[in-house]
Design a protein around this motif. Structure first.
Motif, PDB file in Angstrom:
ATOM      1  N   CYS A 112      14.588  -0.872  26.973  1.00 10.37           N
ATOM      2  CA  CYS A 112      15.385  -0.980  28.097  1.00 10.37           C
ATOM      3  C   CYS A 112      15.356   0.434  28.608  1.00 10.37           C
ATOM      4  CB  CYS A 112      16.482  -1.692  27.708  1.00 10.37           C
ATOM      5  SG  CYS A 112      17.782  -1.786  29.178  1.00 10.37           S
ATOM      6  N   GLU A 114      17.106   2.628  32.644  1.00  8.34           N
ATOM      7  CA  GLU A 114      17.407   2.188  33.958  1.00  8.34           C
ATOM      8  C   GLU A 114      17.691   3.720  34.924  1.00  8.34           C
ATOM      9  OE1 GLU A 114      21.925   1.806  33.997  1.00  8.34           O
ATOM     10  OE2 GLU A 114      21.628   1.580  31.664  1.00  8.34           O
ATOM     11  N   ALA A 118      18.294   0.315  39.177  1.00  9.66           N
ATOM     12  CA  ALA A 118      18.282  -0.950  38.563  1.00  9.66           C
ATOM     13  C   ALA A 118      18.162  -0.646  36.964  1.00  9.66           C
ATOM     14  CB  ALA A 118      17.275  -1.967  38.963  1.00  9.66           C
ATOM     15  N   ARG A 119      18.361  -1.786  36.227  1.00 11.82           N
ATOM     16  CA  ARG A 119      18.192  -1.722  34.859  1.00 11.82           C
ATOM     17  C   ARG A 119      16.861  -2.556  34.531  1.00 11.82           C
ATOM     18  NH1 ARG A 119      20.384  -3.822  29.697  1.00 11.82           N
ATOM     19  NH2 ARG A 119      21.736  -5.187  30.959  1.00 11.82           N
ATOM     20  N   MET A 155      21.051 -10.335  30.677  1.00 12.38           N
ATOM     21  CA  MET A 155      20.408 -10.735  32.076  1.00 12.38           C
ATOM     22  C   MET A 155      20.088 -12.303  31.621  1.00 12.38           C
ATOM     23  SD  MET A 155      17.605  -7.796  32.729  1.00 12.38           S
ATOM     24  CE  MET A 155      17.784  -5.978  32.965  1.00 12.38           C
ATOM     25  N   THR A 156      19.474 -12.796  32.373  1.00 13.05           N
ATOM     26  CA  THR A 156      18.943 -14.300  32.380  1.00 13.05           C
ATOM     27  C   THR A 156      17.413 -14.249  32.721  1.00 13.05           C
ATOM     28  OG1 THR A 156      19.416 -14.968  34.683  1.00 13.05           O
ATOM     29  CG2 THR A 156      21.321 -14.943  33.132  1.00 13.05           C
ATOM     30  N   HIS A 159      16.163 -13.114  36.261  1.00 11.76           N
ATOM     31  CA  HIS A 159      15.915 -11.755  36.507  1.00 11.76           C
ATOM     32  C   HIS A 159      14.497 -11.186  36.010  1.00 11.76           C
ATOM     33  CE1 HIS A 159      20.435 -11.396  35.845  1.00 11.76           C
ATOM     34  NE2 HIS A 159      20.219 -10.947  36.920  1.00 11.76           N
ATOM     35  N   LEU A 219      17.434  -5.990  36.631  1.00 11.30           N
ATOM     36  CA  LEU A 219      18.764  -6.259  36.992  1.00 11.30           C
ATOM     37  C   LEU A 219      19.375  -5.272  38.237  1.00 11.30           C
ATOM     38  CD1 LEU A 219      21.647  -7.917  36.725  1.00 11.30           C
ATOM     39  CD2 LEU A 219      22.112  -6.187  34.813  1.00 11.30           C
ATOM     40  N   LYS A 221      20.981  -2.631  40.841  1.00 12.48           N
ATOM     41  CA  LYS A 221      22.252  -2.058  40.688  1.00 12.48           C
ATOM     42  C   LYS A 221      22.643  -1.333  42.178  1.00 12.48           C
ATOM     43  CE  LYS A 221      22.572   1.164  37.513  1.00 12.48           C
ATOM     44  NZ  LYS A 221      22.064   2.468  36.689  1.00 12.48           N
TER      45      LYS A 221
END
Length: 359
Positions: A112, A114, A118-119, A155-156, A159, A219, A221
Protein backbone atom coordinates in the motif's frame (compact mmCIF):
# COMPACT_ATOMS: atom_id res chain seq x y z
CA UNK A 1 25.30 -6.49 -14.98
CA UNK A 2 24.92 -10.04 -16.26
CA UNK A 3 25.28 -9.85 -20.04
CA UNK A 4 22.88 -12.77 -20.39
CA UNK A 5 20.12 -10.70 -18.81
CA UNK A 6 18.59 -7.90 -20.87
CA UNK A 7 17.05 -5.07 -18.83
CA UNK A 8 14.59 -2.42 -20.07
CA UNK A 9 13.90 0.38 -17.57
CA UNK A 10 11.29 3.14 -17.78
CA UNK A 11 11.48 5.92 -15.20
CA UNK A 12 8.45 8.09 -14.47
CA UNK A 13 8.85 11.18 -12.27
CA UNK A 14 5.63 11.95 -10.42
CA UNK A 15 4.72 14.36 -7.64
CA UNK A 16 6.20 12.89 -4.47
CA UNK A 17 7.74 9.76 -5.98
CA UNK A 18 9.48 8.19 -8.93
CA UNK A 19 8.06 5.03 -10.50
CA UNK A 20 10.16 2.46 -12.33
CA UNK A 21 9.03 -0.23 -14.76
CA UNK A 22 11.74 -2.88 -14.95
CA UNK A 23 11.41 -5.54 -17.67
CA UNK A 24 14.05 -8.25 -17.78
CA UNK A 25 14.63 -11.30 -19.98
CA UNK A 26 17.28 -14.00 -19.67
CA UNK A 27 18.17 -17.52 -20.74
CA UNK A 28 18.40 -18.88 -17.19
CA UNK A 29 16.81 -18.34 -13.80
CA UNK A 30 20.19 -17.45 -12.32
CA UNK A 31 20.83 -14.72 -14.90
CA UNK A 32 17.30 -13.37 -14.46
CA UNK A 33 17.69 -13.31 -10.69
CA UNK A 34 21.11 -11.64 -10.78
CA UNK A 35 20.15 -8.99 -13.33
CA UNK A 36 16.93 -8.02 -11.59
CA UNK A 37 18.53 -8.00 -8.15
CA UNK A 38 21.35 -5.73 -9.32
CA UNK A 39 18.85 -3.30 -10.86
CA UNK A 40 16.92 -3.10 -7.59
CA UNK A 41 20.13 -2.42 -5.66
CA UNK A 42 21.58 0.03 -8.19
CA UNK A 43 18.50 2.28 -8.19
CA UNK A 44 17.56 1.63 -4.54
CA UNK A 45 14.08 0.48 -5.60
CA UNK A 46 11.16 -0.64 -3.49
CA UNK A 47 9.21 -3.17 -5.62
CA UNK A 48 5.44 -2.85 -5.59
CA UNK A 49 4.89 -6.10 -7.46
CA UNK A 50 6.85 -8.74 -9.35
CA UNK A 51 5.93 -11.09 -12.21
CA UNK A 52 8.08 -14.11 -13.01
CA UNK A 53 7.14 -15.74 -16.31
CA UNK A 54 8.38 -19.03 -17.69
CA UNK A 55 10.30 -20.75 -14.90
CA UNK A 56 8.84 -24.20 -14.25
CA UNK A 57 8.42 -25.68 -10.78
CA UNK A 58 10.87 -28.43 -11.69
CA UNK A 59 13.67 -25.94 -12.28
CA UNK A 60 16.74 -25.96 -10.08
CA UNK A 61 17.13 -24.05 -6.85
CA UNK A 62 17.96 -20.96 -8.89
CA UNK A 63 14.26 -20.58 -9.66
CA UNK A 64 13.61 -20.50 -5.93
CA UNK A 65 16.21 -17.78 -5.62
CA UNK A 66 14.31 -15.77 -8.23
CA UNK A 67 11.35 -15.58 -5.91
CA UNK A 68 13.35 -14.05 -3.07
CA UNK A 69 14.44 -10.79 -4.61
CA UNK A 70 11.12 -8.97 -4.54
CA UNK A 71 8.26 -10.26 -2.46
CA UNK A 72 5.40 -10.66 -2.98
CA UNK A 73 5.31 -12.08 -6.49
CA UNK A 74 3.19 -13.68 -9.19
CA UNK A 75 5.07 -16.70 -10.50
CA UNK A 76 3.62 -18.27 -13.67
CA UNK A 77 5.13 -21.51 -14.90
CA UNK A 78 3.06 -22.06 -18.06
CA UNK A 79 1.08 -25.12 -19.09
CA UNK A 80 3.44 -26.13 -21.89
CA UNK A 81 5.89 -23.27 -22.00
CA UNK A 82 8.03 -23.36 -25.13
CA UNK A 83 9.41 -19.82 -25.08
CA UNK A 84 12.68 -20.94 -26.69
CA UNK A 85 14.55 -20.89 -23.40
CA UNK A 86 13.86 -17.22 -22.63
CA UNK A 87 12.24 -16.30 -19.32
CA UNK A 88 10.97 -12.94 -18.14
CA UNK A 89 10.70 -10.83 -15.01
CA UNK A 90 8.67 -7.65 -14.56
CA UNK A 91 8.80 -5.21 -11.66
CA UNK A 92 6.89 -2.07 -10.87
CA UNK A 93 8.83 -0.20 -8.22
CA UNK A 94 9.19 3.20 -6.56
CA UNK A 95 11.76 5.57 -5.15
CA UNK A 96 11.27 8.37 -2.64
CA UNK A 97 8.13 6.95 -1.05
CA UNK A 98 7.43 4.45 1.69
CA UNK A 99 5.58 1.23 0.91
CA UNK A 100 3.43 -0.38 3.57
CA UNK A 101 3.52 -4.18 3.20
CA UNK A 102 0.08 -5.76 3.43
CA UNK A 103 -0.19 -8.84 5.64
CA UNK A 104 -3.17 -11.14 5.26
CA UNK A 105 -3.64 -14.48 7.03
CA UNK A 106 -0.01 -14.48 8.07
CA UNK A 107 1.43 -13.78 4.60
CA UNK A 108 2.70 -10.62 2.89
CA UNK A 109 0.37 -10.35 -0.12
CA UNK A 110 0.97 -6.87 -1.45
CA UNK A 111 1.80 -3.23 -0.81
CA UNK A 112 0.00 0.00 0.00
CA UNK A 113 1.23 3.51 -0.74
CA UNK A 114 -0.29 6.95 -1.21
CA UNK A 115 0.17 10.42 -2.63
CA UNK A 116 -1.81 13.65 -2.45
CA UNK A 117 -4.48 12.26 -4.76
CA UNK A 118 -5.19 8.70 -3.62
CA UNK A 119 -4.25 5.64 -1.64
CA UNK A 120 -3.20 2.68 -3.78
CA UNK A 121 -3.20 -1.05 -3.05
CA UNK A 122 -1.53 -3.74 -5.12
CA UNK A 123 -2.30 -7.33 -4.15
CA UNK A 124 0.04 -9.87 -5.75
CA UNK A 125 -0.12 -13.63 -6.32
CA UNK A 126 -3.08 -14.05 -3.98
CA UNK A 127 -4.17 -17.66 -3.41
CA UNK A 128 -7.25 -19.62 -2.35
CA UNK A 129 -7.15 -20.96 1.22
CA UNK A 130 -7.29 -24.68 0.42
CA UNK A 131 -5.53 -25.85 -2.75
CA UNK A 132 -7.13 -29.30 -2.43
CA UNK A 133 -10.61 -27.86 -3.02
CA UNK A 134 -12.41 -27.97 -6.38
CA UNK A 135 -12.22 -25.14 -8.91
CA UNK A 136 -15.41 -23.40 -7.80
CA UNK A 137 -14.43 -23.35 -4.15
CA UNK A 138 -10.89 -22.18 -4.94
CA UNK A 139 -12.27 -19.37 -7.13
CA UNK A 140 -14.73 -18.22 -4.47
CA UNK A 141 -12.04 -18.45 -1.80
CA UNK A 142 -9.68 -16.31 -3.90
CA UNK A 143 -12.35 -13.68 -4.58
CA UNK A 144 -13.38 -13.60 -0.93
CA UNK A 145 -9.74 -13.25 0.14
CA UNK A 146 -9.31 -10.33 -2.25
CA UNK A 147 -12.39 -8.65 -0.78
CA UNK A 148 -11.50 -9.36 2.84
CA UNK A 149 -7.96 -8.09 2.40
CA UNK A 150 -9.29 -4.87 0.86
CA UNK A 151 -11.76 -4.42 3.72
CA UNK A 152 -8.93 -4.75 6.23
CA UNK A 153 -7.24 -1.89 4.37
CA UNK A 154 -10.34 0.33 4.39
CA UNK A 155 -11.47 -0.38 0.83
CA UNK A 156 -14.05 -2.54 -0.95
CA UNK A 157 -14.10 -4.36 -4.27
CA UNK A 158 -15.74 -1.25 -5.73
CA UNK A 159 -12.32 0.44 -5.47
CA UNK A 160 -10.67 -2.19 -7.71
CA UNK A 161 -9.62 -0.84 -11.11
CA UNK A 162 -7.52 -3.74 -12.48
CA UNK A 163 -7.47 -7.52 -11.94
CA UNK A 164 -5.43 -10.47 -13.22
CA UNK A 165 -6.69 -14.05 -13.00
CA UNK A 166 -4.50 -16.99 -13.98
CA UNK A 167 -6.37 -20.29 -14.30
CA UNK A 168 -4.70 -23.67 -14.61
CA UNK A 169 -6.20 -25.54 -17.62
CA UNK A 170 -8.35 -22.48 -18.31
CA UNK A 171 -10.00 -23.88 -21.44
CA UNK A 172 -11.73 -26.53 -19.34
CA UNK A 173 -13.52 -24.06 -17.07
CA UNK A 174 -13.27 -20.41 -18.14
CA UNK A 175 -17.02 -20.28 -18.73
CA UNK A 176 -17.69 -21.45 -15.18
CA UNK A 177 -15.17 -18.94 -13.85
CA UNK A 178 -17.05 -16.12 -15.58
CA UNK A 179 -20.31 -17.23 -13.97
CA UNK A 180 -18.73 -17.30 -10.51
CA UNK A 181 -16.97 -13.95 -10.98
CA UNK A 182 -20.15 -12.30 -12.25
CA UNK A 183 -22.14 -13.61 -9.28
CA UNK A 184 -19.46 -12.27 -6.92
CA UNK A 185 -19.46 -8.87 -8.67
CA UNK A 186 -23.25 -8.63 -8.28
CA UNK A 187 -22.97 -9.46 -4.60
CA UNK A 188 -20.22 -6.86 -4.08
CA UNK A 189 -22.14 -4.24 -6.15
CA UNK A 190 -19.24 -3.89 -8.61
CA UNK A 191 -21.68 -3.29 -11.47
CA UNK A 192 -23.00 -0.20 -9.67
CA UNK A 193 -19.73 1.56 -10.55
CA UNK A 194 -16.60 0.90 -12.57
CA UNK A 195 -16.04 -2.71 -13.67
CA UNK A 196 -12.27 -3.42 -13.49
CA UNK A 197 -10.01 -3.97 -16.45
CA UNK A 198 -8.78 -7.56 -16.39
CA UNK A 199 -6.65 -10.33 -17.82
CA UNK A 200 -7.71 -13.99 -17.77
CA UNK A 201 -5.06 -16.45 -18.95
CA UNK A 202 -4.52 -20.19 -18.78
CA UNK A 203 -1.30 -21.12 -17.04
CA UNK A 204 -0.04 -23.16 -14.13
CA UNK A 205 1.61 -21.47 -11.16
CA UNK A 206 4.40 -22.36 -8.75
CA UNK A 207 1.97 -23.15 -5.92
CA UNK A 208 -0.13 -25.67 -7.84
CA UNK A 209 -3.36 -23.72 -7.27
CA UNK A 210 -6.27 -23.90 -9.69
CA UNK A 211 -6.29 -20.09 -9.76
CA UNK A 212 -4.22 -17.16 -8.52
CA UNK A 213 -4.91 -13.45 -8.81
CA UNK A 214 -3.57 -9.89 -8.63
CA UNK A 215 -5.38 -6.58 -8.34
CA UNK A 216 -4.94 -2.82 -8.14
CA UNK A 217 -7.34 -0.77 -6.00
CA UNK A 218 -7.48 3.02 -5.73
CA UNK A 219 -9.15 5.08 -3.01
CA UNK A 220 -9.35 8.71 -4.21
CA UNK A 221 -8.45 11.54 -1.82
CA UNK A 222 -8.95 14.40 -4.28
CA UNK A 223 -11.46 15.41 -6.95
CA UNK A 224 -8.46 16.02 -9.22
CA UNK A 225 -8.08 12.25 -9.62
CA UNK A 226 -10.44 10.87 -12.27
CA UNK A 227 -10.98 7.14 -12.88
CA UNK A 228 -12.98 6.14 -15.94
CA UNK A 229 -13.53 3.26 -18.30
CA UNK A 230 -11.27 3.44 -21.35
CA UNK A 231 -12.71 3.52 -24.86
CA UNK A 232 -12.08 0.70 -27.32
CA UNK A 233 -13.33 1.90 -30.74
CA UNK A 234 -12.84 -1.43 -32.53
CA UNK A 235 -14.51 -3.68 -29.96
CA UNK A 236 -17.78 -3.86 -28.05
CA UNK A 237 -18.16 -4.40 -24.34
CA UNK A 238 -16.96 -7.77 -23.04
CA UNK A 239 -19.99 -7.74 -20.74
CA UNK A 240 -22.20 -8.13 -23.81
CA UNK A 241 -21.01 -11.76 -23.99
CA UNK A 242 -21.08 -12.32 -20.20
CA UNK A 243 -17.44 -11.68 -19.42
CA UNK A 244 -17.30 -9.24 -16.54
CA UNK A 245 -14.45 -6.84 -17.26
CA UNK A 246 -13.85 -3.48 -18.94
CA UNK A 247 -11.62 -3.20 -22.02
CA UNK A 248 -9.44 -0.80 -20.09
CA UNK A 249 -9.35 1.75 -17.28
CA UNK A 250 -7.75 5.19 -17.32
CA UNK A 251 -6.54 7.12 -14.26
CA UNK A 252 -6.14 10.84 -14.83
CA UNK A 253 -4.04 13.02 -12.54
CA UNK A 254 -2.74 16.55 -13.01
CA UNK A 255 0.19 16.10 -15.36
CA UNK A 256 -0.12 12.31 -15.72
CA UNK A 257 -2.50 9.79 -17.29
CA UNK A 258 -2.18 6.03 -16.79
CA UNK A 259 -4.02 3.61 -19.06
CA UNK A 260 -4.43 -0.05 -18.11
CA UNK A 261 -5.48 -2.04 -21.19
CA UNK A 262 -7.03 -5.42 -20.43
CA UNK A 263 -5.96 -8.64 -22.05
CA UNK A 264 -6.98 -8.00 -25.67
CA UNK A 265 -7.44 -10.50 -28.50
CA UNK A 266 -8.79 -10.76 -32.05
CA UNK A 267 -12.47 -10.25 -31.24
CA UNK A 268 -14.92 -8.10 -33.20
CA UNK A 269 -17.63 -5.75 -31.93
CA UNK A 270 -20.09 -8.63 -31.71
CA UNK A 271 -17.71 -10.65 -29.56
CA UNK A 272 -16.80 -13.15 -32.29
CA UNK A 273 -13.29 -14.45 -32.93
CA UNK A 274 -11.76 -13.09 -36.12
CA UNK A 275 -9.24 -14.84 -38.42
CA UNK A 276 -9.63 -18.42 -37.27
CA UNK A 277 -6.42 -20.48 -37.49
CA UNK A 278 -4.41 -17.47 -38.71
CA UNK A 279 -2.05 -16.31 -35.96
CA UNK A 280 -0.45 -13.57 -38.06
CA UNK A 281 -3.79 -11.91 -38.82
CA UNK A 282 -4.99 -12.32 -35.23
CA UNK A 283 -1.86 -10.57 -34.00
CA UNK A 284 -2.33 -7.76 -36.53
CA UNK A 285 -5.98 -7.29 -35.55
CA UNK A 286 -5.18 -7.30 -31.84
CA UNK A 287 -2.39 -4.78 -32.20
CA UNK A 288 -4.69 -2.51 -34.20
CA UNK A 289 -7.30 -2.69 -31.42
CA UNK A 290 -4.71 -1.71 -28.81
CA UNK A 291 -3.33 1.05 -31.06
CA UNK A 292 -6.80 2.57 -31.33
CA UNK A 293 -7.26 2.39 -27.55
CA UNK A 294 -3.96 4.20 -27.07
CA UNK A 295 -4.78 6.81 -29.69
CA UNK A 296 -8.23 7.62 -28.33
CA UNK A 297 -6.53 8.26 -24.97
CA UNK A 298 -4.07 10.58 -26.78
CA UNK A 299 -1.27 8.05 -26.32
CA UNK A 300 0.83 5.83 -28.56
CA UNK A 301 3.13 2.82 -28.26
CA UNK A 302 6.00 5.03 -27.06
CA UNK A 303 3.99 5.57 -23.87
CA UNK A 304 3.76 1.84 -23.09
CA UNK A 305 5.83 1.01 -20.01
CA UNK A 306 5.05 -2.69 -19.55
CA UNK A 307 3.02 -5.42 -21.15
CA UNK A 308 2.71 -9.16 -21.59
CA UNK A 309 2.10 -10.84 -24.94
CA UNK A 310 0.52 -14.28 -24.57
CA UNK A 311 0.91 -16.84 -27.37
CA UNK A 312 -0.83 -20.17 -27.73
CA UNK A 313 2.33 -21.55 -29.37
CA UNK A 314 5.91 -20.30 -29.46
CA UNK A 315 5.93 -20.54 -33.26
CA UNK A 316 3.68 -17.45 -33.36
CA UNK A 317 6.19 -15.15 -31.64
CA UNK A 318 8.02 -14.15 -34.88
CA UNK A 319 4.74 -12.74 -36.26
CA UNK A 320 4.56 -10.40 -33.27
CA UNK A 321 8.19 -9.32 -33.62
CA UNK A 322 7.67 -8.74 -37.34
CA UNK A 323 4.60 -6.60 -36.71
CA UNK A 324 6.39 -4.51 -34.08
CA UNK A 325 9.43 -3.95 -36.26
CA UNK A 326 7.25 -3.08 -39.27
CA UNK A 327 5.35 -0.47 -37.24
CA UNK A 328 8.38 0.83 -35.32
CA UNK A 329 7.03 -0.40 -31.98
CA UNK A 330 9.61 -0.95 -29.25
CA UNK A 331 8.68 -4.34 -27.80
CA UNK A 332 11.38 -4.33 -25.10
CA UNK A 333 8.85 -3.54 -22.32
CA UNK A 334 6.62 -6.44 -23.41
CA UNK A 335 7.26 -9.89 -21.95
CA UNK A 336 6.54 -12.98 -24.04
CA UNK A 337 4.73 -15.92 -22.47
CA UNK A 338 3.29 -19.12 -23.91
CA UNK A 339 -0.13 -19.81 -22.41
CA UNK A 340 -3.77 -20.46 -23.23
CA UNK A 341 -5.97 -17.51 -24.13
CA UNK A 342 -9.60 -17.55 -22.98
CA UNK A 343 -10.89 -19.36 -26.13
CA UNK A 344 -9.35 -22.31 -27.91
CA UNK A 345 -9.57 -20.44 -31.24
CA UNK A 346 -7.74 -17.37 -29.94
CA UNK A 347 -4.02 -17.63 -30.61
CA UNK A 348 -2.73 -14.35 -29.15
CA UNK A 349 -3.52 -11.84 -26.43
CA UNK A 350 -1.74 -8.75 -25.14
CA UNK A 351 -2.09 -6.46 -22.13
CA UNK A 352 -0.27 -3.15 -21.70
CA UNK A 353 0.17 -0.38 -19.15
CA UNK A 354 0.77 3.06 -20.66
CA UNK A 355 1.76 6.30 -18.94
CA UNK A 356 1.74 9.78 -20.41
CA UNK A 357 3.26 12.77 -18.63
CA UNK A 358 2.58 16.45 -19.16
CA UNK A 359 -1.10 16.02 -20.00
Amino acid sequence: MDTNCKIDISKIKLAGRTEFYVNASADSAMSLNDGTKRTIEEFNLSPINHFILGIGTSSSSTSKESSKQAQPLTWLTGNRNDSKGIIFSQLTAVQDISLKPISFKGQIVGNCYEDDYARYIRLVGLLPDDLSENRENQTLSLLNNMRDCLVEQGMTFQHVIRTWFYLDDLLEWYGDFNVWRTHFFHREKVFDGLVPASTGIGTANHCGAEIIGDLIAVLPKSDELIIERAKSPLQGSAMDYKSSFSRGVEIKLPGCNTLYISGTASIDKAGETLFLDDAEKQIKMTMEVVTEMLNVANMNWRDVKRGIAYFKHGDYVPYFIKYCEGHKINHSPIAIFIADVCRDDLLFEIEVDSVQLGC
